[in-house]
Design a protein around this motif. Structure first.
Motif, PDB file in Angstrom:
ATOM      1  N   ALA A   1       1.915  63.215  51.437  1.00  0.00           N
ATOM      2  CA  ALA A   1       1.404  61.928  50.967  1.00  0.00           C
ATOM      3  C   ALA A   1       2.232  61.420  49.794  1.00  0.00           C
ATOM      4  O   ALA A   1       2.532  60.215  49.707  1.00  0.00           O
ATOM      5  N   ARG A   2       2.634  62.304  48.896  1.00  0.00           N
ATOM      6  CA  ARG A   2       3.466  61.889  47.759  1.00  0.00           C
ATOM      7  C   ARG A   2       4.833  61.393  48.244  1.00  0.00           C
ATOM      8  O   ARG A   2       5.347  60.375  47.757  1.00  0.00           O
ATOM      9  N   ALA A   3       5.426  62.114  49.189  1.00  0.00           N
ATOM     10  CA  ALA A   3       6.732  61.700  49.713  1.00  0.00           C
ATOM     11  C   ALA A   3       6.622  60.371  50.465  1.00  0.00           C
ATOM     12  O   ALA A   3       7.512  59.519  50.374  1.00  0.00           O
ATOM     13  N   ALA A   4       5.536  60.191  51.213  1.00  0.00           N
ATOM     14  CA  ALA A   4       5.333  58.937  51.957  1.00  0.00           C
ATOM     15  C   ALA A   4       5.140  57.768  51.002  1.00  0.00           C
ATOM     16  O   ALA A   4       5.687  56.671  51.222  1.00  0.00           O
ATOM     17  N   TRP A   5       4.364  57.975  49.950  1.00  0.00           N
ATOM     18  CA  TRP A   5       4.139  56.897  48.993  1.00  0.00           C
ATOM     19  C   TRP A   5       5.443  56.532  48.270  1.00  0.00           C
ATOM     20  O   TRP A   5       5.705  55.347  48.010  1.00  0.00           O
ATOM     21  N   ALA A   6       6.282  57.531  47.985  1.00  0.00           N
ATOM     22  CA  ALA A   6       7.578  57.255  47.363  1.00  0.00           C
ATOM     23  C   ALA A   6       8.462  56.432  48.305  1.00  0.00           C
ATOM     24  O   ALA A   6       9.161  55.505  47.859  1.00  0.00           O
ATOM     25  N   GLU A   7       8.435  56.742  49.604  1.00  0.00           N
ATOM     26  CA  GLU A   7       9.204  55.962  50.575  1.00  0.00           C
ATOM     27  C   GLU A   7       8.669  54.536  50.654  1.00  0.00           C
ATOM     28  O   GLU A   7       9.446  53.564  50.712  1.00  0.00           O
TER      29      GLU A   7
END
Length: 501
Positions: free
Chosen positions: A403-409
């Protein structure tokens, strides 16, 4: 002959002399069972004293997958829980693909799928007949939907840039059923991303789709209006976080367009579905579903929508995972993808024909795409437990990291001016290419084997696929105002082809 006495099984208790080295001591922390010490010693021996980090995998998104998790690895239960299914007997829609070029034949196949138990239909429309049913007008769609009860069998559209016209035709076909749970699923951004161009400005196509959605929102209150999809990123070789980030960026672009068309954020958000693709990596797939729900909740909070609508996630089995060699191994891949979707709380699940890499479908593959789901639903009872992965340390950790990586993208795409601007500039394509290159490197090195392709390679499948006839219809005029939008196409791939098999 006297039988040999049964072998006695004993539990070996470790002693200080054979206790694991300090590098493995953390494996036994918090556990009283002596077997834990034994397992730690065996792990150390198997690794030949190399560091434990050798067992830790890292995805292209930077997500760590460790060999062992403990409670302190997860600060809290990260994911927003999926709500229990309203209908325990039908926890998700078993959706059948209809894409035969000729409308009358496609109608026969649609009725056949419904008679075999399909709950809903996904109509792929393409006036040329190459990639879907050759529907170019109202009469064509009426032939396709003859004898289909739209108030009982939900119908979803996959119509690309003719989406606004297709939505109008579907609205006319359903005029006697205002409560029909239609899924107009307008999604011009995916069509632009895959083809790399639009006749007229891509923003014009998005606005035209939003105007069509606003026209039909009141007449069909139960209809889903837009599909915010990240599938094209996945099918082009992108990572899980890129797929989720693209879906979020598509949802934001859709909300803005619907706002300009006259729908408030509160009215529009519940009418948007997230479109995801899942492959055979079922543990990561469950984490993808849970991370999507978590990111959606954060997006709704940022938009100050109260009460926030729950995420509706429509899952399509990955096409890039399907292989032409050992074609029946695709059944294993699809079952794993279906398991992840169901355990993750999908609203609908579409499994394509396992013979798709051979050019199409036949009677067996069409039936199997439904039967696999019935086994998961009626025999494995996957829909009876809401969020069965909740509380599992490994999956909670994966969910949080993803979720953190997706939000950063998602934030990167927004900083680039939004999804359409990122596609026009090629920024998103560059990141997807990097993820694809990393994925293919793992396949070529053997770190990510493909069953039936690079691992235990199979002979060419002998399955006979129904030939696709040449059939086309006159296409409607879809040009919008402004200069044509252009960007490098994010063309779909198949991993078995990329592996050189």
């Amino acid at each position: 002959m006297t039988p040999a006495p049964p072998r006695r099984i004993t539990r070996r208790v470790t002693t200080p002399s054979d206790a694991p080295s300090p590098a493995f001591a953390d494996l036994a922390d918090g556990f009283d069972a002596p077997d834990i010490q034994t397992w730690a010693r065996m792990a150390q021996k198997g690794l030949k004293d190399r560091p434990l980090d050798r067992l830790t995998l890292r995805t292209p998104d930077g997500v760590e997958i460790r060999p062992l998790y403990r409670a302190e690895d997860v600060a809290s239960a990260a994911a927003v829980r999926a709500a229990p299914a309203a209908d325990r007997a039908r926890p998700w829609d078993v959706r059948a693909v209809v894409d035969h070029p000729e409308p009358a034949q496609a109608n026969r196949l649609a009725l056949e799928a419904l008679s075999m138990g399909a709950h809903s239909l996904l109509l792929r429309l393409d006036p040329t007949g190459r990639d879907g049913v050759a529907v170019g007008g109202q009469d064509d769609l009426d032939r396709l939907l003859a004898d289909v009860l739209l108030d009982a069998a939900p119908v979803a559209l996959d119509a690309g840039l003719i989406g606004p016209q297709a939505a109008n035709w579907l609205a006319v076909a359903a005029k006697g059923a205002p409560n029909a749970p239609l899924a107009f699923d307008l999604d011009p951004i995916s069509a632009f991303a895959v083809s790399g161009q639009t006749p007229g400005a891509a923003t014009g196509h998005l606005n035209a789709a939003a105007q069509a959605a606003a026209r039909h929102a009141g007449a069909y209150p139960k209809a889903s209006l837009f599909l915010a999809s990240g599938r094209f990123a996945h099918e082009a070789g992108g990572s899980d976080a890129q797929m989720l980030g693209v879906a979020l960026a598509s949802a934001v672009a859709t909300l803005r367009a619907l706002g300009d068309a006259g729908l408030s954020v509160t009215e529009a958000a519940p009418r948007i579905a997230l479109g995801l693709s899942l492959d055979q990596r079922f543990l990561e797939g469950i984490a993808v579903m849970r991370a999507a729900r978590l990111c959606w909740a954060r997006l709704m909070a940022a938009a100050e929508i109260d009460p926030a609508p729950a995420a509706r996630i429509d899952v399509l089995g990955s096409r890039r995972m399907l292989a032409a060699r050992g074609v029946h191994t695709n059944l294993l891949r699809q079952t794993a993808a279906g398991f992840a979707a169901a355990a993750g709380g999908c609203a609908s699940l579409t499994l394509d024909s396992f013979t798709r890499p051979l050019g199409g479908a036949n009677a067996l593959s069409r039936r199997q795409s439904l039967t696999q789901q019935f086994v998961l639903m009626d025999e494995a009872h996957l829909g009876r437990v809401a969020d069965p992965a909740g509380g599992a340390w490994a999956l909670e950790s994966l969910t949080d990291q993803l979720a953190r990586a997706a939000w950063a993208e998602f934030q990167r795409i927004e900083a680039e001016g939004g999804l359409i601007a990122s596609l026009e500039a090629g920024a998103l394509q560059d990141r997807v290419k990097a993820a694809r290159d990393s994925l293919l490197a793992e396949i070529h090195s053997g770190d990510r084997p493909l069953l039936g392709v690079t691992l235990h390679p199979q002979d060419e499948a002998a399955t006979v696929v129904d030939p696709r006839p040449q059939y086309a219809s006159a296409a409607p005029d879809i040009r919008q105002a402004g200069d044509d939008s252009r960007g490098r196409p994010l063309a779909p791939i198949r991993l078995d082809q990329e592996a050189g098999q």
